[in-house]
Design a protein around this motif. Structure first.
Motif, mmCIF file in Angstrom:
data_model
loop_
_atom_site.group_PDB
_atom_site.id
_atom_site.type_symbol
_atom_site.label_atom_id
_atom_site.label_comp_id
_atom_site.label_asym_id
_atom_site.label_seq_id
_atom_site.Cartn_x
_atom_site.Cartn_y
_atom_site.Cartn_z
ATOM 1 N N HIS A 166 0.806 -1.227 0.000
ATOM 2 C CA HIS A 166 0.000 0.000 0.000
ATOM 3 C C HIS A 166 0.837 1.274 0.000
ATOM 4 N N PHE A 167 1.959 1.237 0.702
ATOM 5 C CA PHE A 167 2.779 2.437 0.844
ATOM 6 C C PHE A 167 4.257 2.077 0.736
ATOM 7 N N GLN A 168 5.011 3.006 0.211
ATOM 8 C CA GLN A 168 6.456 2.839 0.082
ATOM 9 C C GLN A 168 7.147 2.914 1.446
ATOM 10 N N ASP A 169 6.685 3.876 2.267
ATOM 11 C CA ASP A 169 7.255 4.084 3.593
ATOM 12 C C ASP A 169 6.275 4.887 4.434
ATOM 13 N N LYS A 170 6.648 5.190 5.671
ATOM 14 C CA LYS A 170 5.723 5.904 6.562
ATOM 15 C C LYS A 170 5.487 7.353 6.105
#
Length: 188
Positions: A48-52
């Protein structure tokens, strides 16, 4: 995965991240902590996401900017600003922590990028088929200018403890952006 399922996971990860951010500095929060609290495995996060920091961008866009975009598109700037500031105030504990994020992926940098995208859409829609008066004054530069000023106002308001209401802050911002410095100095 359906769009609805993806959105539910995104929301779950965002809520987990926001909860952790209320207790820990954002730069110290790990993906494992986010996924553990959300009850999902790490690969789910990376689907869903590359990083925070991309997750933070998603939160800013989803929680703050998406709700105001229709208002802005319909010329309801003041109403959009009040809604924006009200949504920040509702989640003040999270945003008070988020603005402390500095460096390459600072809150200000991420928020400014998100605001620029919205403003660029608004400017492009309003500017379709019109010739620019000044070649240097591009839609991108206009969006950057207003995004930077908006983020400055928001971050300063949060840092000062949100001591004035969202409505009053919207009135102040509206006042500043609609007048020249000469006008404001003359009125002081």
């Amino acid at each position: 995965m359906t769009g609805q399922g993806k959105c539910a996971i995104d929301t779950l990860l965002a809520e987990s991240f926001k909860e952790l951010a209320k207790k820990h500095p954002i730069e110290k929060i790990t993906i494992k902590e986010i996924t553990d609290l959300a009850g999902v495995i790490r690969p789910t996060f990376y689907n869903h996401f590359q990083d925070k920091y991309e997750l933070l961008e998603w939160i800013i866009t989803t929680d703050l900017l998406d709700p105001i975009e229709p208002l802005i598109q319909n010329g309801m700037i003041s109403e959009g600003l009040v809604l924006l500031f009200t949504n920040i105030e509702k989640d003040s504990e999270f945003y008070s922590r988020a603005i402390k994020l500095e460096g390459q992926n600072s809150f200000g940098e991420i928020a400014q990028s998100c605001v620029e995208k919205i403003l660029l859409n608004v400017i492009d829609r309003a500017n379709t088929g019109k010739k620019q008066k000044y070649s240097w004054l591009t839609p991108k530069r206009i969006a950057e200018y207003y995004a930077q000023s908006m983020c400055y106002v928001v971050i300063t308001w949060i840092q000062s403890g949100m001591t004035i209401s969202p409505k009053e802050l919207a009135e102040i911002y509206d006042y500043i952006i609609k007048r020249s410095m000469d006008d404001i100095i003359a009125e002081m």
